[in-house]
Design a protein around this motif. Structure first.
Motif, PDB file in Angstrom:
ATOM      1  N   SER A  61       0.829  -0.867  -0.251  1.00 56.31           N
ATOM      2  CA  SER A  61       0.031   0.060   0.410  1.00 56.31           C
ATOM      3  C   SER A  61       0.477   0.642   0.086  1.00 56.31           C
ATOM      4  O   SER A  61       0.311   2.218  -0.027  1.00 56.31           O
ATOM      5  CB  SER A  61      -0.907  -0.139   1.233  1.00 56.31           C
ATOM      6  OG  SER A  61      -0.435   0.019   2.465  1.00 56.31           O
ATOM      7  N   VAL A  62       1.714   1.294  -0.421  1.00 58.47           N
ATOM      8  CA  VAL A  62       2.980   2.153   0.032  1.00 58.47           C
ATOM      9  C   VAL A  62       3.805   2.436  -1.137  1.00 58.47           C
ATOM     10  O   VAL A  62       4.193   1.361  -2.511  1.00 58.47           O
ATOM     11  CB  VAL A  62       3.897   2.625   1.269  1.00 58.47           C
ATOM     12  CG1 VAL A  62       3.599   2.103   2.873  1.00 58.47           C
ATOM     13  CG2 VAL A  62       4.987   1.460   1.572  1.00 58.47           C
ATOM     14  N   CYS A  63       4.654   3.696  -1.649  1.00 59.71           N
ATOM     15  CA  CYS A  63       5.810   3.542  -2.726  1.00 59.71           C
ATOM     16  C   CYS A  63       6.837   3.185  -1.968  1.00 59.71           C
ATOM     17  O   CYS A  63       7.410   3.761  -0.880  1.00 59.71           O
ATOM     18  CB  CYS A  63       5.392   4.595  -3.342  1.00 59.71           C
ATOM     19  SG  CYS A  63       3.808   4.961  -4.785  1.00 59.71           S
ATOM     20  N   ILE A  64       7.957   2.607  -2.735  1.00 61.67           N
ATOM     21  CA  ILE A  64       8.999   2.496  -2.229  1.00 61.67           C
ATOM     22  C   ILE A  64      10.605   3.093  -2.269  1.00 61.67           C
ATOM     23  O   ILE A  64       9.852   3.781  -3.809  1.00 61.67           O
ATOM     24  CB  ILE A  64       9.471   0.216  -2.560  1.00 61.67           C
ATOM     25  CG1 ILE A  64       8.467  -0.100  -1.855  1.00 61.67           C
ATOM     26  CG2 ILE A  64      10.782   0.686  -2.215  1.00 61.67           C
ATOM     27  CD1 ILE A  64       7.933  -0.093  -0.818  1.00 61.67           C
ATOM     28  N   ASN A  65      11.045   3.152  -1.546  1.00 57.26           N
ATOM     29  CA  ASN A  65      12.296   4.222  -1.648  1.00 57.26           C
ATOM     30  C   ASN A  65      12.283   5.654  -2.769  1.00 57.26           C
ATOM     31  O   ASN A  65      12.362   5.981  -3.869  1.00 57.26           O
ATOM     32  CB  ASN A  65      13.332   3.707  -2.815  1.00 57.26           C
ATOM     33  CG  ASN A  65      13.682   2.632  -2.526  1.00 57.26           C
ATOM     34  OD1 ASN A  65      14.037   1.665  -0.836  1.00 57.26           O
ATOM     35  ND2 ASN A  65      13.863   1.796  -3.099  1.00 57.26           N
ATOM     36  N   TYR A  77       9.892   4.378   3.132  1.00 53.40           N
ATOM     37  CA  TYR A  77      10.088   3.319   3.167  1.00 53.40           C
ATOM     38  C   TYR A  77      11.350   2.818   2.527  1.00 53.40           C
ATOM     39  O   TYR A  77      11.058   2.433   1.285  1.00 53.40           O
ATOM     40  CB  TYR A  77       8.463   2.678   2.609  1.00 53.40           C
ATOM     41  CG  TYR A  77       7.341   3.464   3.109  1.00 53.40           C
ATOM     42  CD1 TYR A  77       7.262   2.661   4.913  1.00 53.40           C
ATOM     43  CD2 TYR A  77       6.435   3.517   2.821  1.00 53.40           C
ATOM     44  CE1 TYR A  77       5.846   2.742   5.518  1.00 53.40           C
ATOM     45  CE2 TYR A  77       5.894   4.240   3.509  1.00 53.40           C
ATOM     46  CZ  TYR A  77       5.915   3.895   5.053  1.00 53.40           C
ATOM     47  OH  TYR A  77       4.590   4.177   6.088  1.00 53.40           O
ATOM     48  N   ILE A  78      12.304   2.505   3.137  1.00 56.19           N
ATOM     49  CA  ILE A  78      13.243   1.599   1.875  1.00 56.19           C
ATOM     50  C   ILE A  78      13.218   0.270   2.012  1.00 56.19           C
ATOM     51  O   ILE A  78      13.086  -0.300   2.320  1.00 56.19           O
ATOM     52  CB  ILE A  78      14.532   2.379   2.845  1.00 56.19           C
ATOM     53  CG1 ILE A  78      16.213   2.633   2.226  1.00 56.19           C
ATOM     54  CG2 ILE A  78      14.711   1.628   4.438  1.00 56.19           C
ATOM     55  CD1 ILE A  78      17.052   2.960   2.931  1.00 56.19           C
ATOM     56  N   SER A  79      13.702   0.300   0.605  1.00 56.20           N
ATOM     57  CA  SER A  79      14.064  -1.470   0.473  1.00 56.20           C
ATOM     58  C   SER A  79      15.643  -1.538   1.082  1.00 56.20           C
ATOM     59  O   SER A  79      16.210  -0.865   1.474  1.00 56.20           O
ATOM     60  CB  SER A  79      13.606  -0.963  -0.736  1.00 56.20           C
ATOM     61  OG  SER A  79      14.930  -0.719  -1.903  1.00 56.20           O
ATOM     62  N   PRO A  80      15.205  -3.228   1.465  1.00 63.46           N
ATOM     63  CA  PRO A  80      16.825  -3.691   1.880  1.00 63.46           C
ATOM     64  C   PRO A  80      18.122  -3.318   1.516  1.00 63.46           C
ATOM     65  O   PRO A  80      19.334  -3.081   2.200  1.00 63.46           O
ATOM     66  CB  PRO A  80      16.238  -5.710   1.884  1.00 63.46           C
ATOM     67  CG  PRO A  80      14.748  -5.401   1.777  1.00 63.46           C
ATOM     68  CD  PRO A  80      14.739  -4.149   1.304  1.00 63.46           C
ATOM     69  N   GLU A  81      17.673  -3.532  -0.267  1.00 63.05           N
ATOM     70  CA  GLU A  81      19.310  -3.096  -0.870  1.00 63.05           C
ATOM     71  C   GLU A  81      19.446  -1.905  -0.645  1.00 63.05           C
ATOM     72  O   GLU A  81      21.049  -1.706  -1.283  1.00 63.05           O
ATOM     73  CB  GLU A  81      19.247  -3.849  -2.550  1.00 63.05           C
ATOM     74  CG  GLU A  81      18.128  -2.876  -2.997  1.00 63.05           C
ATOM     75  CD  GLU A  81      16.884  -3.379  -2.796  1.00 63.05           C
ATOM     76  OE1 GLU A  81      15.814  -3.013  -3.731  1.00 63.05           O
ATOM     77  OE2 GLU A  81      16.703  -4.375  -2.743  1.00 63.05           O
ATOM     78  N   ARG A  82      18.709  -0.963  -0.338  1.00 60.78           N
ATOM     79  CA  ARG A  82      18.857   0.199   0.150  1.00 60.78           C
ATOM     80  C   ARG A  82      19.787   0.811   1.113  1.00 60.78           C
ATOM     81  O   ARG A  82      19.414   2.382   1.607  1.00 60.78           O
ATOM     82  CB  ARG A  82      18.023   1.427  -0.809  1.00 60.78           C
ATOM     83  CG  ARG A  82      17.607   1.188  -2.208  1.00 60.78           C
ATOM     84  CD  ARG A  82      18.611   1.657  -3.005  1.00 60.78           C
ATOM     85  NE  ARG A  82      18.784   3.468  -2.979  1.00 60.78           N
ATOM     86  CZ  ARG A  82      17.630   4.128  -3.246  1.00 60.78           C
ATOM     87  NH1 ARG A  82      16.959   3.424  -4.879  1.00 60.78           N
ATOM     88  NH2 ARG A  82      18.015   5.620  -3.179  1.00 60.78           N
TER      89      ARG A  82
END
Length: 397
Positions: A61-65, A77-82
């Motif tokens: 429900s959210v936009c990443i990075n 919302y930061i992804s693991p690789e970032r």
């Protein structure tokens, strides 16, 4: 752009988990309540994981990075690789802010990496506040003690100049005891903000008041050693009254839950225990309203949002003395006892079970009225405002 021309102080915040997550408990709820209550003077820009605690999939429900508005805050919302130091440094340097706010001492990703980025990559020269969120209580420090002592010893130099927020004098003492290099002048007391109480006493539409012979207890929290469910079960083994205990919360430590299951199987016939799974945030208060007593012998809380939620619907609490909620019997909100005397908890449950049903109903009204008074106290909001303004006034680390 400074805080005067922007009008609101912008607080760049790092925390492991945030809304719409809920499994991590207190810190994310504290931040959500801060964003709601302090929005007239402060903007919270929150960097957090793209998923809830224990989940392998990102929120859908959210936009990443990227930055986006969520309720009263801006959230990244930061992804693991970032989650590397370089990427975190880029977020810090590219996001206009007046303060940096960290929400754990031991978090290697959302505390240590920002600190390393600030020290070695010169990402910011702004003041830093860190809220340890109960991590220095005795109950917390005895879990993986060697690892924590080593961490403190190895990385303490990176915390130089950081100001610490504590939620009570108890947590202040814990923090100064654990970090001997920290000066008292660099600690600020600002109580965690609770959700505003409802205007009227809510009652569960499915509630059936217990009989004269039995009471319904609830344990609602993350199921892990820190929350002390095994202790609660051991106490119940000493109770002779008819008791039903319903357990709610994510099984954060599966091995620990297995130990609790063994204790449950060995309980006497007068004690009935059910595991009821997770509770979504919007259902927590109605769930509490369906029970006679919240039994929560936690090893340590810097605040304890579930405690506030319980009393906010009139459900009294039976707690350890390892939270800021003290002297509860005199306040009419419940009881708080030391963990070294489990029989004291058992006797309290026996006494409570002997109270006639009608009297329990009257007590619920009194608990609710006292909770509204306590949770509506504007001094908590003011102390949080002063926390940020004082640190900002005193300048960079």
């Amino acid at each position: 752009m400074g805080p005067v021309s922007r009008k609101k102080v912008r607080i760049l915040t790092f925390v492991s988990y945030y809304l719409p997550g809920y499994k991590a408990g207190g810190p994310l709820r504290t931040l959500a309540n801060m964003a709601e209550n302090l929005g007239d003077s402060f903007e919270f820009w929150i960097v957090t994981r793209d998923r809830d605690q224990g989940e392998s999939q990102a929120f859908d429900s959210v936009c990443i990075n990227q930055w986006q508005e969520i309720a009263n805050a801006h959230v990244y919302y930061i992804s693991p690789e970032r989650c590397g130091i370089q990427n975190i440094a880029e977020i810090i340097s590219s996001t206009d802010h007046d303060l940096i706010y960290l929400n754990s001492f031991f978090d290697p990703t959302f505390t240590l990496k920002p600190l390393l980025a600030l020290k070695f990559l010169l990402a910011s020269y702004k003041p830093i506040i860190l809220a340890p969120r109960g991590e220095f209580s005795e109950g917390a420090l005895i879990i993986k003690p060697f690892k924590k002592k080593l961490y403190i010893k190895l990385i303490s130099r990176f915390y130089k100049g950081v100001k610490f927020q504590v939620s009570s004098n108890y947590e202040k003492s814990d923090t100064l005891r654990t970090l001997p290099w920290l000066q008292e002048k660099d600690t600020y007391i600002a109580i965690d903000l609770a959700e505003k109480p409802t205007a009227t006493l809510p009652m569960s539409t499915t509630r059936t008041f217990s009989t004269e012979q039995s009471i319904r207890l609830i344990f609602l929290s993350r199921i892990c050693k820190m929350k002390n469910l095994d202790y609660a079960l051991s106490v119940l083994s000493k109770v002779t009254s008819q008791i039903c205990l319903d357990i709610y919360g994510p099984q954060e430590e599966p091995d620990y839950w297995s130990e609790c299951e063994v204790l449950i199987r060995d309980l006497p016939a007068n004690i009935q225990v059910n595991y009821c799974g997770n509770v979504m945030p919007e259902h927590v208060k109605p769930t509490f309203a369906a029970y006679d007593l919240f039994f929560f012998p936690t090893k340590g809380e810097n605040y304890g949002h579930v405690i506030a939620e319980s009393i906010s619907v009139g459900t009294p609490v039976l707690l350890s003395d390892q939270t800021p909620w003290r002297d509860l019997e005199n306040e009419g909100l419940g009881w708080d006892y030391p963990l070294d005397d489990p029989l004291q908890f058992a006797r309290a449950i026996e006494r409570f079970a002997s109270i006639p049903v009608e009297e329990r109903k009257l007590r619920r009204d009194l608990v609710y009225k006292k909770a509204v008074e306590k949770l509506s106290d504007q001094s908590a909001i003011e102390s949080n405002k002063q926390l940020f303004l004082s640190v900002l006034k005193n300048g960079k680390p």
